[in-house]
Write a protein that holds these residues in place. Structure first.
Motif, PDB file in Angstrom:
ATOM      1  N   THR A  13      44.376  46.047  30.060  1.00 16.31           N
ATOM      2  CA  THR A  13      42.027  45.985  30.344  1.00 16.31           C
ATOM      3  C   THR A  13      41.512  45.367  31.449  1.00 16.31           C
ATOM      4  N   LYS A  14      40.676  46.294  31.899  1.00 15.54           N
ATOM      5  CA  LYS A  14      40.431  46.277  32.961  1.00 15.54           C
ATOM      6  C   LYS A  14      39.661  45.218  33.990  1.00 15.54           C
ATOM      7  N   VAL A  15      39.593  44.896  34.814  1.00 14.08           N
ATOM      8  CA  VAL A  15      39.547  44.096  35.480  1.00 14.08           C
ATOM      9  C   VAL A  15      38.200  43.488  36.342  1.00 14.08           C
ATOM     10  N   GLN A  16      38.073  42.606  35.831  1.00 13.64           N
ATOM     11  CA  GLN A  16      36.346  42.200  36.176  1.00 13.64           C
ATOM     12  C   GLN A  16      36.381  41.111  37.172  1.00 13.64           C
ATOM     13  N   ASN A  17      37.023  41.378  38.672  1.00 17.71           N
ATOM     14  CA  ASN A  17      36.332  40.580  38.902  1.00 17.71           C
ATOM     15  C   ASN A  17      35.720  41.053  40.398  1.00 17.71           C
ATOM     16  N   SER A  18      35.196  40.524  41.890  1.00 15.94           N
ATOM     17  CA  SER A  18      35.149  41.298  42.835  1.00 15.94           C
ATOM     18  C   SER A  18      36.166  41.472  44.147  1.00 15.94           C
ATOM     19  N   TYR A  19      37.928  41.048  43.729  1.00 16.43           N
ATOM     20  CA  TYR A  19      38.319  41.669  44.591  1.00 16.43           C
ATOM     21  C   TYR A  19      39.188  42.792  44.233  1.00 16.43           C
ATOM     22  N   PHE A  20      38.658  43.531  43.647  1.00 17.49           N
ATOM     23  CA  PHE A  20      38.963  45.352  43.859  1.00 17.49           C
ATOM     24  C   PHE A  20      37.495  45.975  43.941  1.00 17.49           C
ATOM     25  N   ILE A  21      38.043  47.359  44.447  1.00 23.18           N
ATOM     26  CA  ILE A  21      37.026  48.000  44.389  1.00 23.18           C
ATOM     27  C   ILE A  21      37.509  49.588  43.237  1.00 23.18           C
ATOM     28  N   GLY A  22      36.642  49.603  42.426  1.00 25.85           N
ATOM     29  CA  GLY A  22      37.203  51.215  41.641  1.00 25.85           C
ATOM     30  C   GLY A  22      37.438  49.824  40.193  1.00 25.85           C
ATOM     31  N   THR A  23      37.680  51.218  39.280  1.00 28.22           N
ATOM     32  CA  THR A  23      37.982  51.008  37.771  1.00 28.22           C
ATOM     33  C   THR A  23      39.897  50.188  38.288  1.00 28.22           C
ATOM     34  N   GLU A  46      42.846  53.590  39.062  1.00 22.25           N
ATOM     35  CA  GLU A  46      42.012  55.090  39.109  1.00 22.25           C
ATOM     36  C   GLU A  46      41.827  55.263  40.145  1.00 22.25           C
ATOM     37  N   LYS A  47      41.582  57.175  40.268  1.00 22.44           N
ATOM     38  CA  LYS A  47      41.446  57.456  41.831  1.00 22.44           C
ATOM     39  C   LYS A  47      40.157  56.598  41.953  1.00 22.44           C
ATOM     40  N   CYS A  48      40.612  56.723  43.703  1.00 18.28           N
ATOM     41  CA  CYS A  48      39.655  55.168  44.728  1.00 18.28           C
ATOM     42  C   CYS A  48      40.069  54.378  44.703  1.00 18.28           C
ATOM     43  N   ALA A  49      40.828  53.673  43.282  1.00 21.89           N
ATOM     44  CA  ALA A  49      40.286  52.498  43.225  1.00 21.89           C
ATOM     45  C   ALA A  49      42.033  51.597  44.094  1.00 21.89           C
ATOM     46  N   ARG A  50      40.848  50.273  44.577  1.00 21.93           N
ATOM     47  CA  ARG A  50      42.285  49.733  45.673  1.00 21.93           C
ATOM     48  C   ARG A  50      42.094  48.253  45.352  1.00 21.93           C
ATOM     49  N   GLY A  98      46.622  50.316  46.682  1.00 23.05           N
ATOM     50  CA  GLY A  98      45.730  51.654  45.671  1.00 23.05           C
ATOM     51  C   GLY A  98      45.769  52.767  45.630  1.00 23.05           C
ATOM     52  N   ALA A  99      45.454  52.840  44.312  1.00 27.39           N
ATOM     53  CA  ALA A  99      45.072  54.627  44.362  1.00 27.39           C
ATOM     54  C   ALA A  99      44.287  55.584  45.297  1.00 27.39           C
ATOM     55  N   MET A 100      45.302  56.635  45.854  1.00 25.09           N
ATOM     56  CA  MET A 100      44.472  57.685  46.798  1.00 25.09           C
ATOM     57  C   MET A 100      43.010  58.194  46.202  1.00 25.09           C
ATOM     58  N   LEU A 105      46.827  55.680  40.903  1.00 23.55           N
ATOM     59  CA  LEU A 105      48.734  55.230  40.696  1.00 23.55           C
ATOM     60  C   LEU A 105      48.990  54.144  39.780  1.00 23.55           C
ATOM     61  N   SER A 106      49.926  54.054  38.896  1.00 19.28           N
ATOM     62  CA  SER A 106      50.194  52.906  38.287  1.00 19.28           C
ATOM     63  C   SER A 106      51.192  52.110  38.917  1.00 19.28           C
ATOM     64  N   HIS A 107      51.273  51.050  39.095  1.00 20.79           N
ATOM     65  CA  HIS A 107      52.975  50.550  39.804  1.00 20.79           C
ATOM     66  C   HIS A 107      52.798  48.923  38.700  1.00 20.79           C
ATOM     67  N   ILE A 108      54.376  48.098  38.357  1.00 27.90           N
ATOM     68  CA  ILE A 108      54.589  46.846  38.359  1.00 27.90           C
ATOM     69  C   ILE A 108      54.755  45.988  39.551  1.00 27.90           C
ATOM     70  N   ALA A 109      53.409  45.475  38.571  1.00 25.79           N
ATOM     71  CA  ALA A 109      54.078  44.463  40.012  1.00 25.79           C
ATOM     72  C   ALA A 109      54.093  42.533  39.408  1.00 25.79           C
TER      73      ALA A 109
END
Ligand code: MN
Length: 131
Positions: A13-23, A46-50, A98-100, A105-109
């Protein structure tokens, strides 16, 4: 989204918080459990997200499964990370990932030692660092 068909694990699911920029999308693969003492997530930017700069009190391991992105530790240059890369982040090292700008970018954390405490979220990554 280009490349999403390569994803091995669920997008979540999409993250809904202020600790991320982008989707950003997150799926919990293994919930925190005191016996195993770790938690494992699939995280897709998604691209540009971090994410913002942050620290993990018990450390974190990233296993990049698809796409391309950046990993940066404070005081060092950003590193390009791509499918197949493994990033070991020691406890309390300030960093972001984050993504370029032109790739998702997809990673297991893997949150190691989550019993040491919650993520400490810090300031957003400036565009001058990112682009
Ligand atoms: Mn992290």
């Amino acid at each position: 989204m280009d490349g999403f068909e390569k994803l091995i694990f669920p997008l979540g699911t999409k993250v809904q918080n202020s600790y991320f920029i982008g989707t950003v999308w997150v799926e919990t693969l293994v919930a925190y459990d005191k016996t195993m003492n770790c938690a494992i997530y699939n995280v897709t930017f998604e691209k540009c997200a971090r994410n913002n700069w942050h620290k993990h009190p018990g450390g974190q391991i990233l296993l990049v499964t698809a796409g391309k992105g950046y990993y940066q530790e404070e005081g060092k240059s950003p590193k390009i990370i791509k499918e197949g890369d493994v990033v070991v982040i020691p406890p309390n090292v300030k960093h972001w990932h984050g993504a370029m700008p032109d790739s998702f970018l997809s990673h297991i954390a893997i949150t190691t030692n989550p019993d040491k405490g919650e993520v400490e979220w810090l300031e957003p990554v400036d565009d001058e660092y990112y682009f």
